[in-house]
Write an enzyme that holds these catalytic residues in place. Structure first.
Site, PDB file in Angstrom:
ATOM      1  N   ARG A 116      -2.297   5.070 -12.578  1.00 48.69           N
ATOM      2  CA  ARG A 116      -2.504   5.728 -11.358  1.00 48.69           C
ATOM      3  C   ARG A 116      -2.093   4.718 -10.212  1.00 48.69           C
ATOM      4  NH1 ARG A 116      -7.330   3.914 -12.973  1.00 48.69           N
ATOM      5  NH2 ARG A 116      -8.731   2.650 -11.388  1.00 48.69           N
ATOM      6  N   HIS A 117      -2.093   3.358 -10.372  1.00 45.68           N
ATOM      7  CA  HIS A 117      -1.971   2.306  -9.519  1.00 45.68           C
ATOM      8  C   HIS A 117      -0.186   2.427  -9.233  1.00 45.68           C
ATOM      9  CE1 HIS A 117      -5.883   0.861 -10.175  1.00 45.68           C
ATOM     10  NE2 HIS A 117      -5.608   0.930 -11.445  1.00 45.68           N
ATOM     11  N   GLY A 161      -1.831 -15.216   8.904  1.00 52.04           N
ATOM     12  CA  GLY A 161      -0.316 -14.942   9.548  1.00 52.04           C
ATOM     13  C   GLY A 161       0.557 -14.863   8.614  1.00 52.04           C
ATOM     14  N   MET A 162       0.562 -15.525   7.437  1.00 44.92           N
ATOM     15  CA  MET A 162       1.677 -15.224   6.360  1.00 44.92           C
ATOM     16  C   MET A 162       1.344 -13.872   5.977  1.00 44.92           C
ATOM     17  SD  MET A 162       3.741 -17.730   5.978  1.00 44.92           S
ATOM     18  CE  MET A 162       3.896 -19.708   5.942  1.00 44.92           C
ATOM     19  N   HIS A 184      -3.872  -4.020  -9.829  1.00 47.33           N
ATOM     20  CA  HIS A 184      -3.846  -2.738  -9.198  1.00 47.33           C
ATOM     21  C   HIS A 184      -2.932  -2.580  -8.348  1.00 47.33           C
ATOM     22  CE1 HIS A 184      -8.178  -1.545 -10.337  1.00 47.33           C
ATOM     23  NE2 HIS A 184      -7.713  -1.889 -11.299  1.00 47.33           N
ATOM     24  N   ASP A 220       3.650 -23.149   6.633  1.00 47.54           N
ATOM     25  CA  ASP A 220       3.600 -23.900   7.825  1.00 47.54           C
ATOM     26  C   ASP A 220       3.078 -25.146   7.514  1.00 47.54           C
ATOM     27  OD1 ASP A 220       1.000 -23.485   7.823  1.00 47.54           O
ATOM     28  OD2 ASP A 220       1.237 -21.892   9.893  1.00 47.54           O
ATOM     29  N   HIS A 221       2.872 -25.769   8.847  1.00 49.93           N
ATOM     30  CA  HIS A 221       2.269 -27.041   8.818  1.00 49.93           C
ATOM     31  C   HIS A 221       0.727 -26.943   8.327  1.00 49.93           C
ATOM     32  CE1 HIS A 221       1.865 -25.132  12.803  1.00 49.93           C
ATOM     33  NE2 HIS A 221       0.914 -25.650  12.863  1.00 49.93           N
ATOM     34  N   CYS A 263      -0.321 -20.998   4.953  1.00 51.01           N
ATOM     35  CA  CYS A 263      -0.674 -21.277   6.370  1.00 51.01           C
ATOM     36  C   CYS A 263      -2.137 -21.835   6.450  1.00 51.01           C
ATOM     37  CB  CYS A 263      -0.328 -20.181   7.428  1.00 51.01           C
ATOM     38  SG  CYS A 263      -1.271 -18.641   7.265  1.00 51.01           S
ATOM     39  N   GLY A 264      -2.555 -21.945   7.608  1.00 55.20           N
ATOM     40  CA  GLY A 264      -3.937 -22.531   7.790  1.00 55.20           C
ATOM     41  C   GLY A 264      -4.899 -21.516   7.164  1.00 55.20           C
ATOM     42  N   THR A 265      -4.843 -20.346   7.442  1.00 59.19           N
ATOM     43  CA  THR A 265      -5.975 -19.485   7.003  1.00 59.19           C
ATOM     44  C   THR A 265      -5.240 -18.353   6.072  1.00 59.19           C
ATOM     45  OG1 THR A 265      -5.244 -17.656   8.992  1.00 59.19           O
ATOM     46  CG2 THR A 265      -7.102 -19.175   9.380  1.00 59.19           C
ATOM     47  N   GLY A 266      -3.843 -18.246   6.158  1.00 57.39           N
ATOM     48  CA  GLY A 266      -3.265 -17.175   5.227  1.00 57.39           C
ATOM     49  C   GLY A 266      -3.129 -15.925   5.883  1.00 57.39           C
TER      50      GLY A 266
END
Length: 141
Positions: free
Chosen positions: A132-133, A70-71, A98, A8-9, A65-68
């Site tokens: 196991r993962h 929201g995405m 993992h 995003d922006h 995105c700004g913080t990550g």
């Protein structure tokens, strides 16, 4: 490998710094927007990247995105997506080893360019260890 990239922006500037690195690492970048700093709605771009992975055009994706946050929320709504929000290289490595994360989420207003590039390098070179993962991932399908 084809890597879908969307932002995003708030993630536009970081996307411009990440895309060339992905290409330098030998991958093909599929840029699904946005293409300016004009305000847009991040779920639209998360959906584009997730669709590209879902239909097989791309094997992995990077969302910024700004913080990550929201995405990562928007991407993880898709059943076939395992999106990991990473702010340093350890979680980037572990998200691949993992969790077999197929989408990396980054915060353009949180990370400096050099750190973000390190995270991308670690994430793109990381391999899923299985074992196991795998059982745990299959429980979420």
């Amino acid at each position: 490998m084809n890597i879908a990239i969307g932002c995003d922006h708030g993630g536009f500037d970081l996307k411009k710094a990440i895309a060339p690195l992905v290409t330098e690492m030998g991958h093909t970048v599929v840029d699904l927007g946005c293409f300016s700093e004009e305000s847009v709605d991040y779920p639209e771009f998360a959906d584009r990247v997730c669709a590209a992975i879902g239909d097989g055009r791309c094997q992995r994706g990077i969302l910024i995105c700004g913080t990550g946050i929201g995405m990562s929320i928007a991407a993880n709504r898709h059943r076939h997506i395992r999106a990991a929000l990473c702010h340093e290289s350890f979680t980037a490595r572990m998200s691949r080893e993992h969790n077999d994360a197929n989408v990396l989420c980054l915060g353009g207003r949180v990370l400096g360019t050099a750190l973000a590039q390190t995270i991308v390098k670690v994430w793109l070179t990381g391999e899923f260890t299985g074992g196991r993962h795998l059982r745990r991932i299959e429980m979420m399908r």
